[in-house]
Design a protein around this motif. Sequence first.
Motif, PDB file in Angstrom:
ATOM      1  N   LYS A 128       0.842  -1.209   0.000  1.00  0.00           N
ATOM      2  CA  LYS A 128       0.000   0.000   0.000  1.00  0.00           C
ATOM      3  C   LYS A 128       0.872   1.253   0.000  1.00  0.00           C
ATOM      4  N   GLU A 152       2.322   1.931  -3.432  1.00  0.00           N
ATOM      5  CA  GLU A 152       1.369   2.604  -4.320  1.00  0.00           C
ATOM      6  C   GLU A 152       1.429   4.115  -4.119  1.00  0.00           C
ATOM      7  N   LYS A 153       1.674   4.536  -2.887  1.00  0.00           N
ATOM      8  CA  LYS A 153       1.739   5.958  -2.544  1.00  0.00           C
ATOM      9  C   LYS A 153       2.997   6.617  -3.124  1.00  0.00           C
ATOM     10  N   GLU A 211       5.371   5.679  -8.934  1.00  0.00           N
ATOM     11  CA  GLU A 211       4.475   5.913 -10.070  1.00  0.00           C
ATOM     12  C   GLU A 211       4.182   4.590 -10.779  1.00  0.00           C
ATOM     13  N   LYS A 212       5.242   3.885 -11.127  1.00  0.00           N
ATOM     14  CA  LYS A 212       5.093   2.562 -11.736  1.00  0.00           C
ATOM     15  C   LYS A 212       5.336   1.555 -10.630  1.00  0.00           C
ATOM     16  N   ASN A 213       4.292   0.954 -10.157  1.00  0.00           N
ATOM     17  CA  ASN A 213       4.412   0.100  -8.979  1.00  0.00           C
ATOM     18  C   ASN A 213       4.859  -1.309  -9.357  1.00  0.00           C
TER      19      ASN A 213
END
Length: 88
Positions: free
Chosen positions: A41, A44-45, A48-50
């Motif tokens: 999680k 994701e914060k 940009e490209k997870n």
Amino acid sequence: MPKNANQKQAAISLETKKTLCQTLATNCILTGKILQTKALKFAEKYLEKNNFKTSDGWLEKFKKRHNLHHIKMHGKANSALLEILPEE
């Protein structure tokens, strides 16, 4: 907001450690799977490209870095629910 990849990785680790400390302060049990989910999680914060992966290897390195170890609980041990863990 962290700018380079190393700073972003460090921010994810720091956020995960904060969650760990806050959860343990409430006397809840925190599993490796929950730590991995929270780290994703935070990724994701910050990313940009997870493409951040929380493999078993990542978990072992995180635990080693923060001097954590596994304690096997017996009986009616409570475990922390993801919904009650802090997002910060």
